[in-house]
Design an enzyme around this catalytic site. Sequence first.
Site, mmCIF file in Angstrom:
data_model
loop_
_atom_site.group_PDB
_atom_site.id
_atom_site.type_symbol
_atom_site.label_atom_id
_atom_site.label_comp_id
_atom_site.label_asym_id
_atom_site.label_seq_id
_atom_site.Cartn_x
_atom_site.Cartn_y
_atom_site.Cartn_z
ATOM 1 N N ALA A 1 -1.516 -1.401 9.299
ATOM 2 C CA ALA A 1 -0.239 -0.472 10.780
ATOM 3 C C ALA A 1 0.117 -2.307 11.651
ATOM 4 O O ALA A 1 1.679 -1.318 11.951
ATOM 5 C CB ALA A 1 -0.416 0.800 11.573
ATOM 6 N N ARG B 1 -6.247 -5.668 10.995
ATOM 7 C CA ARG B 1 -7.879 -6.232 11.511
ATOM 8 C C ARG B 1 -6.767 -6.791 12.956
ATOM 9 O O ARG B 1 -7.554 -7.577 13.959
ATOM 10 C CB ARG B 1 -7.988 -7.680 10.572
ATOM 11 C CG ARG B 1 -8.380 -6.791 9.355
ATOM 12 C CD ARG B 1 -8.397 -8.251 8.750
ATOM 13 N NE ARG B 1 -7.689 -8.405 7.423
ATOM 14 C CZ ARG B 1 -6.672 -8.790 7.005
ATOM 15 N NH1 ARG B 1 -7.446 -9.950 6.393
ATOM 16 N NH2 ARG B 1 -5.777 -8.904 6.976
ATOM 17 N N ASP C 1 -11.504 -3.803 9.550
ATOM 18 C CA ASP C 1 -11.282 -3.919 8.075
ATOM 19 C C ASP C 1 -11.391 -3.541 6.653
ATOM 20 O O ASP C 1 -13.112 -3.360 6.734
ATOM 21 C CB ASP C 1 -12.164 -5.630 8.568
ATOM 22 C CG ASP C 1 -11.873 -6.368 7.139
ATOM 23 O OD1 ASP C 1 -11.316 -6.002 6.521
ATOM 24 O OD2 ASP C 1 -11.962 -7.658 7.334
ATOM 25 N N TYR D 1 -3.928 -8.034 -9.100
ATOM 26 C CA TYR D 1 -2.935 -7.421 -7.936
ATOM 27 C C TYR D 1 -2.964 -6.194 -9.032
ATOM 28 O O TYR D 1 -3.237 -4.880 -8.123
ATOM 29 C CB TYR D 1 -1.567 -8.207 -7.515
ATOM 30 C CG TYR D 1 -1.176 -6.956 -6.609
ATOM 31 C CD1 TYR D 1 -1.427 -6.343 -5.324
ATOM 32 C CD2 TYR D 1 0.529 -6.647 -7.013
ATOM 33 C CE1 TYR D 1 -0.541 -6.010 -4.551
ATOM 34 C CE2 TYR D 1 1.062 -6.054 -6.175
ATOM 35 C CZ TYR D 1 0.081 -5.369 -5.115
ATOM 36 O OH TYR D 1 0.838 -4.186 -4.250
ATOM 37 N N LYS E 1 -3.722 -1.985 -8.505
ATOM 38 C CA LYS E 1 -2.797 -0.682 -8.144
ATOM 39 C C LYS E 1 -2.944 0.198 -9.321
ATOM 40 O O LYS E 1 -2.732 1.056 -9.271
ATOM 41 C CB LYS E 1 -1.484 -1.127 -7.961
ATOM 42 C CG LYS E 1 -1.758 -2.032 -6.909
ATOM 43 C CD LYS E 1 -1.884 -1.963 -5.373
ATOM 44 C CE LYS E 1 -1.291 -2.307 -4.183
ATOM 45 N NZ LYS E 1 -1.502 -1.876 -3.040
ATOM 46 N N GLU F 1 5.853 -8.844 5.025
ATOM 47 C CA GLU F 1 5.001 -9.967 5.147
ATOM 48 C C GLU F 1 4.474 -10.370 4.017
ATOM 49 O O GLU F 1 3.685 -10.923 3.015
ATOM 50 C CB GLU F 1 3.795 -10.019 6.519
ATOM 51 C CG GLU F 1 4.803 -9.998 7.851
ATOM 52 C CD GLU F 1 3.664 -10.134 9.037
ATOM 53 O OE1 GLU F 1 2.361 -10.109 8.800
ATOM 54 O OE2 GLU F 1 4.406 -8.719 10.094
HETATM 55 P P1 NDP Z 1 2.211 -6.498 4.987
HETATM 56 O O1 NDP Z 1 1.431 -8.152 4.668
HETATM 57 O O2 NDP Z 1 3.440 -6.955 5.906
HETATM 58 O O3 NDP Z 1 1.543 -5.509 5.661
HETATM 59 C C1 NDP Z 1 0.088 -5.211 4.652
HETATM 60 C C2 NDP Z 1 -0.742 -4.434 6.282
HETATM 61 O O4 NDP Z 1 -2.072 -4.695 5.007
HETATM 62 C C3 NDP Z 1 -0.865 -5.154 6.937
HETATM 63 O O5 NDP Z 1 -0.816 -5.022 7.881
HETATM 64 C C4 NDP Z 1 -2.293 -5.960 7.099
HETATM 65 O O6 NDP Z 1 -2.610 -5.919 8.552
HETATM 66 C C5 NDP Z 1 -3.304 -4.829 6.656
HETATM 67 N N1 NDP Z 1 -4.207 -5.276 6.062
HETATM 68 C C6 NDP Z 1 -4.581 -6.253 4.924
HETATM 69 N N2 NDP Z 1 -5.822 -6.563 4.621
HETATM 70 C C7 NDP Z 1 -6.103 -5.319 5.249
HETATM 71 C C8 NDP Z 1 -7.748 -5.446 5.402
HETATM 72 N N3 NDP Z 1 -8.598 -5.702 4.898
HETATM 73 N N4 NDP Z 1 -8.286 -4.588 6.553
HETATM 74 C C9 NDP Z 1 -7.132 -3.780 7.568
HETATM 75 N N5 NDP Z 1 -6.471 -4.208 7.541
HETATM 76 C C10 NDP Z 1 -5.191 -4.737 6.351
HETATM 77 O O7 NDP Z 1 3.139 -5.841 3.742
HETATM 78 P P2 NDP Z 1 3.017 -4.366 3.132
HETATM 79 O O8 NDP Z 1 4.243 -3.425 4.060
HETATM 80 O O9 NDP Z 1 4.559 -4.711 1.749
HETATM 81 O O10 NDP Z 1 2.389 -3.771 2.682
HETATM 82 C C11 NDP Z 1 1.684 -2.599 2.210
HETATM 83 C C12 NDP Z 1 1.219 -2.037 1.746
HETATM 84 O O11 NDP Z 1 2.034 -2.258 0.166
HETATM 85 C C13 NDP Z 1 0.316 -2.869 0.237
HETATM 86 O O12 NDP Z 1 -0.677 -2.320 -0.078
HETATM 87 C C14 NDP Z 1 1.250 -3.287 -0.684
HETATM 88 O O13 NDP Z 1 0.396 -4.206 -2.456
HETATM 89 C C15 NDP Z 1 2.120 -2.437 -1.170
HETATM 90 N N6 NDP Z 1 3.214 -2.895 -1.476
HETATM 91 C C16 NDP Z 1 3.684 -3.490 -1.197
HETATM 92 C C17 NDP Z 1 5.335 -4.166 -1.425
HETATM 93 C C18 NDP Z 1 5.957 -4.907 -1.094
HETATM 94 O O14 NDP Z 1 7.174 -5.276 -1.744
HETATM 95 N N7 NDP Z 1 6.155 -5.501 0.216
HETATM 96 C C19 NDP Z 1 5.203 -3.567 -2.914
HETATM 97 C C20 NDP Z 1 4.401 -2.326 -3.730
HETATM 98 C C21 NDP Z 1 3.594 -2.232 -3.230
HETATM 99 P P3 NDP Z 1 -3.841 -7.205 9.187
HETATM 100 O O15 NDP Z 1 -3.802 -8.349 8.766
HETATM 101 O O16 NDP Z 1 -3.458 -6.969 10.250
HETATM 102 O O17 NDP Z 1 -5.092 -6.477 8.898
HETATM 103 C C1 8X3 Z 2 4.110 -5.820 -4.626
HETATM 104 C C2 8X3 Z 2 5.845 -5.693 -6.044
HETATM 105 O O1 8X3 Z 2 6.769 -6.696 -8.517
HETATM 106 O O2 8X3 Z 2 6.197 -7.975 -6.575
HETATM 107 O O3 8X3 Z 2 3.167 -4.415 -5.513
HETATM 108 O O4 8X3 Z 2 4.281 -7.094 -7.339
HETATM 109 S S1 8X3 Z 2 5.763 -6.085 -7.096
#
Ligand code: NDP
Ligand code: 8X3
Length: 254
Positions: free
Chosen positions: A10, A34, A58, A151, A155, A187
């Site tokens: 979050a 984290r 985590d 990756y 998924k 991010e």
């Molecule tokens: P961000 O990097 O903005 O957010 C990722 C979040 O995951 C952060 O809040 C981070 O928090 C948390 N996180 C990472 N590792 C851990 C851990 N070990 N324990 C707890 N929290 C963790 O990316 P998105 O919001 O884009 O990603 C969210 C989800 O969406 C992911 O599962 C990603 O694979 C998926 N996704 C993203 C896409 C995109 O294009 N952006 C497309 C498809 C899917 P912190 O570092 O503070 O722990």
């Molecule tokens: C993130 C979307 O296309 O960068 O899951 O793999 S992509």
Amino acid sequence: MTETVLITGASSGFGEACAKKFAQPGYQLLLTARRLDRLENLAAELRGKCPVQVAKLDVTEAGSIASFSNTLPADFKAVDILINNAGLALGLEPAQEAFLDDWETMIDTNIKGLIRMTRSVLPGMVERNHGHIINIASVAGSWPYPGGNAYGASKAFVQQFSRNLRCDLLGKHIRVTNIDPGMAETEFSNVRMKGDTEKADKVYENTQPLSATDIADIIYWVTTVPAHVNINTLEVMPVCQAWSAFAIDRKMND
Ligand code: NDP
Ligand code: 8X3
């Protein structure tokens, strides 16, 4: 009835946007990640709208999940909506050059973290015969691309785990939804490119990607359809993204 929403990851991107979306009367939020400082700032912003608890968690550490569950205040223990969002991609190298550590971190986070969270919350949902689990997978779980290797595979696990959960939960008032976002500006690319902002920005250059709010709106929507309706899976891309033709090498036999 107040619904308790537990969000992993979050502290940025989709998770943070979900926190903002669900911060309204009728909900209370459990925000985890984290980076606790970020969660505390977010909670300070949202507390006027609904009750919010934050916890450093985590998902790669089984102990972190156990101590988080044990220290929850009594009125936050009954989770109604679990948003399994924490996740990451690391690197875009071809498999033969990829770093094994990166693969292991993705598996530990995207697969093992997600199943640990689910296993920790699900018995309570079953006992109360009420709940909704939302798993964030990706288009990368369905469609291969160069450098997607571990990756995308992580998924694909999330997608099938989501479907299998539905089978196990048949007969219970518990919904499971898998969301497959395409390119979204968060991010995510910064993390994938290991802090190389120039490379990360290139991913979104001259495009209109999905925003974190677009995804949060969809997640909110799947929880608000009538209780007998289960959105199994939902794939979403920005209009500027689509598939490509099969790649064919025409030089191998030269
Ligand atoms: P961000 O990097 O903005 O957010 C990722 C979040 O995951 C952060 O809040 C981070 O928090 C948390 N996180 C990472 N590792 C851990 C851990 N070990 N324990 C707890 N929290 C963790 O990316 P998105 O919001 O884009 O990603 C969210 C989800 O969406 C992911 O599962 C990603 O694979 C998926 N996704 C993203 C896409 C995109 O294009 N952006 C497309 C498809 C899917 P912190 O570092 O503070 O722990
Ligand atoms: C993130 C979307 O296309 O960068 O899951 O793999 S992509």
